[in-house]
Design a protein around this motif. Structure first.
Motif, PDB file in Angstrom:
ATOM      1  N   SER A 202       0.817  -1.222   0.000  1.00  0.00           N
ATOM      2  CA  SER A 202       0.000   0.000   0.000  1.00  0.00           C
ATOM      3  C   SER A 202       0.850   1.271   0.000  1.00  0.00           C
ATOM      4  CB  SER A 202      -0.955  -0.006   1.198  1.00  0.00           C
ATOM      5  OG  SER A 202      -0.231  -0.112   2.410  1.00  0.00           O
ATOM      6  N   HIS A 203       1.978   1.284   0.724  1.00  0.00           N
ATOM      7  CA  HIS A 203       2.777   2.518   0.747  1.00  0.00           C
ATOM      8  C   HIS A 203       3.452   2.764  -0.592  1.00  0.00           C
ATOM      9  CE1 HIS A 203       5.963  -0.430   1.627  1.00  0.00           C
ATOM     10  NE2 HIS A 203       6.850   0.490   1.251  1.00  0.00           N
ATOM     11  N   LEU A 204       3.658   1.708  -1.381  1.00  0.00           N
ATOM     12  CA  LEU A 204       4.222   1.889  -2.721  1.00  0.00           C
ATOM     13  C   LEU A 204       3.201   2.539  -3.646  1.00  0.00           C
ATOM     14  CD1 LEU A 204       6.041  -1.552  -3.112  1.00  0.00           C
ATOM     15  CD2 LEU A 204       6.965   0.607  -2.250  1.00  0.00           C
ATOM     16  N   ARG A 205       1.954   2.206  -3.471  1.00  0.00           N
ATOM     17  CA  ARG A 205       0.896   2.803  -4.295  1.00  0.00           C
ATOM     18  C   ARG A 205       0.703   4.285  -3.977  1.00  0.00           C
ATOM     19  NH1 ARG A 205      -2.260  -2.014  -2.664  1.00  0.00           N
ATOM     20  NH2 ARG A 205      -1.959  -3.637  -4.263  1.00  0.00           N
ATOM     21  N   GLU A 206       1.162   4.711  -2.789  1.00  0.00           N
ATOM     22  CA  GLU A 206       1.034   6.120  -2.388  1.00  0.00           C
ATOM     23  C   GLU A 206       2.242   6.953  -2.801  1.00  0.00           C
ATOM     24  OE1 GLU A 206       0.457   5.919   1.785  1.00  0.00           O
ATOM     25  OE2 GLU A 206      -1.553   5.032   1.637  1.00  0.00           O
ATOM     26  N   SER A 207       3.128   6.384  -3.614  1.00  0.00           N
ATOM     27  CA  SER A 207       4.356   7.091  -4.014  1.00  0.00           C
ATOM     28  C   SER A 207       4.039   8.356  -4.795  1.00  0.00           C
ATOM     29  CB  SER A 207       5.240   6.164  -4.848  1.00  0.00           C
ATOM     30  OG  SER A 207       4.539   5.658  -5.968  1.00  0.00           O
ATOM     31  N   ARG A 208       4.882   9.369  -4.646  1.00  0.00           N
ATOM     32  CA  ARG A 208       4.697  10.651  -5.322  1.00  0.00           C
ATOM     33  C   ARG A 208       6.020  11.405  -5.334  1.00  0.00           C
ATOM     34  NH1 ARG A 208       0.849  13.563  -0.739  1.00  0.00           N
ATOM     35  NH2 ARG A 208       2.388  13.663   0.923  1.00  0.00           N
ATOM     36  N   VAL A 209       6.040  12.508  -6.051  1.00  0.00           N
ATOM     37  CA  VAL A 209       7.252  13.314  -6.219  1.00  0.00           C
ATOM     38  C   VAL A 209       7.006  14.712  -5.666  1.00  0.00           C
ATOM     39  CG1 VAL A 209       8.881  14.275  -7.882  1.00  0.00           C
ATOM     40  CG2 VAL A 209       7.894  11.996  -8.276  1.00  0.00           C
ATOM     41  N   SER A 210       7.981  15.249  -4.949  1.00  0.00           N
ATOM     42  CA  SER A 210       7.903  16.608  -4.427  1.00  0.00           C
ATOM     43  C   SER A 210       9.138  17.381  -4.871  1.00  0.00           C
ATOM     44  CB  SER A 210       7.820  16.603  -2.896  1.00  0.00           C
ATOM     45  OG  SER A 210       6.659  15.929  -2.448  1.00  0.00           O
ATOM     46  N   GLY A 211       9.049  18.693  -4.857  1.00  0.00           N
ATOM     47  CA  GLY A 211      10.201  19.486  -5.254  1.00  0.00           C
ATOM     48  C   GLY A 211       9.997  20.955  -4.985  1.00  0.00           C
ATOM     49  N   LYS A 212      11.051  21.708  -5.183  1.00  0.00           N
ATOM     50  CA  LYS A 212      11.018  23.164  -5.083  1.00  0.00           C
ATOM     51  C   LYS A 212      11.793  23.724  -6.274  1.00  0.00           C
ATOM     52  CE  LYS A 212      10.663  23.940  -0.078  1.00  0.00           C
ATOM     53  NZ  LYS A 212       9.730  25.072  -0.030  1.00  0.00           N
ATOM     54  N   PRO A 213      11.319  24.797  -6.887  1.00  0.00           N
ATOM     55  CA  PRO A 213      12.044  25.365  -8.033  1.00  0.00           C
ATOM     56  C   PRO A 213      13.289  26.133  -7.637  1.00  0.00           C
ATOM     57  CG  PRO A 213      10.115  26.687  -7.539  1.00  0.00           C
ATOM     58  CD  PRO A 213      10.037  25.478  -6.643  1.00  0.00           C
ATOM     59  N   GLY A 214      13.424  26.473  -6.376  1.00  0.00           N
ATOM     60  CA  GLY A 214      14.568  27.240  -5.904  1.00  0.00           C
ATOM     61  C   GLY A 214      14.417  27.533  -4.432  1.00  0.00           C
ATOM     62  N   PRO A 215      15.349  28.284  -3.841  1.00  0.00           N
ATOM     63  CA  PRO A 215      15.278  28.594  -2.413  1.00  0.00           C
ATOM     64  C   PRO A 215      14.028  29.406  -2.076  1.00  0.00           C
ATOM     65  CG  PRO A 215      17.426  29.153  -3.315  1.00  0.00           C
ATOM     66  CD  PRO A 215      16.539  28.876  -4.478  1.00  0.00           C
ATOM     67  N   ASP A 216      13.550  29.230  -0.859  1.00  0.00           N
ATOM     68  CA  ASP A 216      12.453  30.063  -0.365  1.00  0.00           C
ATOM     69  C   ASP A 216      12.938  31.465  -0.031  1.00  0.00           C
ATOM     70  OD1 ASP A 216      10.113  28.141  -0.107  1.00  0.00           O
ATOM     71  OD2 ASP A 216      11.658  27.063   1.005  1.00  0.00           O
ATOM     72  N   GLU A 217      14.219  31.579   0.295  1.00  0.00           N
ATOM     73  CA  GLU A 217      14.785  32.875   0.690  1.00  0.00           C
ATOM     74  C   GLU A 217      16.261  32.887   0.320  1.00  0.00           C
ATOM     75  OE1 GLU A 217      13.879  35.468   4.561  1.00  0.00           O
ATOM     76  OE2 GLU A 217      15.142  33.727   4.991  1.00  0.00           O
ATOM     77  N   GLU A 218      16.737  34.006  -0.187  1.00  0.00           N
ATOM     78  CA  GLU A 218      18.134  34.123  -0.597  1.00  0.00           C
ATOM     79  C   GLU A 218      18.805  35.282   0.146  1.00  0.00           C
ATOM     80  OE1 GLU A 218      18.805  34.145  -4.819  1.00  0.00           O
ATOM     81  OE2 GLU A 218      17.008  32.956  -5.207  1.00  0.00           O
ATOM     82  N   GLY A 219      20.002  35.017   0.653  1.00  0.00           N
ATOM     83  CA  GLY A 219      20.789  36.079   1.255  1.00  0.00           C
ATOM     84  C   GLY A 219      20.474  36.390   2.694  1.00  0.00           C
ATOM     85  N   ARG A 220      19.907  35.441   3.447  1.00  0.00           N
ATOM     86  CA  ARG A 220      19.685  35.671   4.876  1.00  0.00           C
ATOM     87  C   ARG A 220      21.037  35.684   5.591  1.00  0.00           C
ATOM     88  NH1 ARG A 220      16.318  35.633   9.126  1.00  0.00           N
ATOM     89  NH2 ARG A 220      14.499  35.619   7.750  1.00  0.00           N
ATOM     90  N   LEU A 221      21.167  36.547   6.593  1.00  0.00           N
ATOM     91  CA  LEU A 221      22.390  36.594   7.388  1.00  0.00           C
ATOM     92  C   LEU A 221      22.411  35.399   8.329  1.00  0.00           C
ATOM     93  CD1 LEU A 221      22.700  40.370   8.367  1.00  0.00           C
ATOM     94  CD2 LEU A 221      23.649  39.181   6.383  1.00  0.00           C
ATOM     95  N   GLY A 222      23.285  34.437   8.053  1.00  0.00           N
ATOM     96  CA  GLY A 222      23.439  33.290   8.922  1.00  0.00           C
ATOM     97  C   GLY A 222      24.597  33.474   9.869  1.00  0.00           C
ATOM     98  N   MET A 223      24.866  32.448  10.645  1.00  0.00           N
ATOM     99  CA  MET A 223      25.984  32.517  11.578  1.00  0.00           C
ATOM    100  C   MET A 223      27.323  32.494  10.845  1.00  0.00           C
ATOM    101  SD  MET A 223      24.575  30.143  14.704  1.00  0.00           S
ATOM    102  CE  MET A 223      23.908  28.884  13.609  1.00  0.00           C
ATOM    103  N   CYS A 224      27.391  31.710   9.750  1.00  0.00           N
ATOM    104  CA  CYS A 224      28.667  31.521   9.065  1.00  0.00           C
ATOM    105  C   CYS A 224      28.757  32.248   7.737  1.00  0.00           C
ATOM    106  CB  CYS A 224      28.917  30.033   8.846  1.00  0.00           C
ATOM    107  SG  CYS A 224      29.149  29.137  10.390  1.00  0.00           S
ATOM    108  N   GLY A 225      27.655  32.795   7.247  1.00  0.00           N
ATOM    109  CA  GLY A 225      27.676  33.471   5.962  1.00  0.00           C
ATOM    110  C   GLY A 225      26.276  33.756   5.481  1.00  0.00           C
TER     111      GLY A 225
END
Length: 234
Positions: A202-225
């Protein structure tokens, strides 16, 4: 995006800071994580990461494209940028690092005081894209000072104790995120193995694909960069 990344792992792209710190080394903010393991996949540039851990003490690891380095909770890590250093960062327990799992290595007297720590760690607008980067450099340089004090005085256990006390109010929320994310992902594998043993597809029949076209946010000030972030909050 319908599903989290495999194993409830978080991913981000990191462009490491390239300005000098008080000891002359360009790079990021030394810190540790209390519950989350972290991995670096180096995609461009060159540099090192300095680490301070309970088992291995102080070490320095070279970074170049193709290198992978990972470490467990409690490992203090500091990125050094020798030119164009870019890294894909993988974090366990998606959503938990963003919920305050990290502790910056400010001097111990600051880490022991929740109010002083909160003031020292804060960035205008939470570090959202467009924030004045000098605020990130300010807290980085203070953490570098504390990092050197930890190395020189051997006070790692004292830092661990202060870091744990600092984050006590957040632990219930962390547990909820872990249960919805990494724990749920791991337990689903157990259910799938049981299903296969019972000849249940049953879990094989529920298979699907997910994705994102790009980052949700670019250039946030992180701890390291500067961070390009992908959200997979459980």
């Amino acid at each position: 995006m319908r599903d989290p990344l495999p194993g409830a792992v978080g991913v981000s792209k990191l462009s490491v800071y390239d300005t000098a710190t008080p000891d002359g080394l360009p790079g990021g903010t030394p810190h540790l994580h209390l519950c989350c393991s972290e991995a670096y996949v180096v995609t461009a540039g060159a540099g090192q990461v300095q680490t301070l851990s309970g088992q291995d003490g102080f070490q320095e690891h070279d970074l170049k494209p193709g290198a992978v380095l990972w470490f467990t909770p409690g490992t203090i890590h500091r990125l050094i940028n020798r030119g164009g250093l870019e890294i894909t960062v993988l974090m366990s327990n998606t959503g938990l690092p963003e919920a305050g799992d990290a502790v910056l290595t400010f001097p111990l007297d600051i880490v022991r005081d929740p109010d002083r720590y909160a003031e020292a760690v804060a960035l205008p607008n939470g570090g959202a894209p467009g924030t004045d980067i000098t605020s990130a450099y300010r807290r980085r340089d203070l953490a570098v000072q504390g990092f050197h004090e930890l190395r020189e005085h051997g006070t790692l256990d004292e830092f661990y104790a202060a870091a744990m006390r600092l984050k006590q109010p957040l632990l219930d929320g962390w547990r909820e995120r872990w249960e919805r994310g990494a724990r749920r992902a791991a337990e689903s594998t157990g259910r799938q193995i049981d299903a296969l043993a019972g000849n249940d597809p049953s879990h094989l029949r529920e298979s699907r694909v997910s994705g994102k076209p790009g980052p949700d946010e670019e250039g946030r000030l992180g701890m390291c960069g500067l961070l390009d972030t992908y959200r997979y909050d459980p």
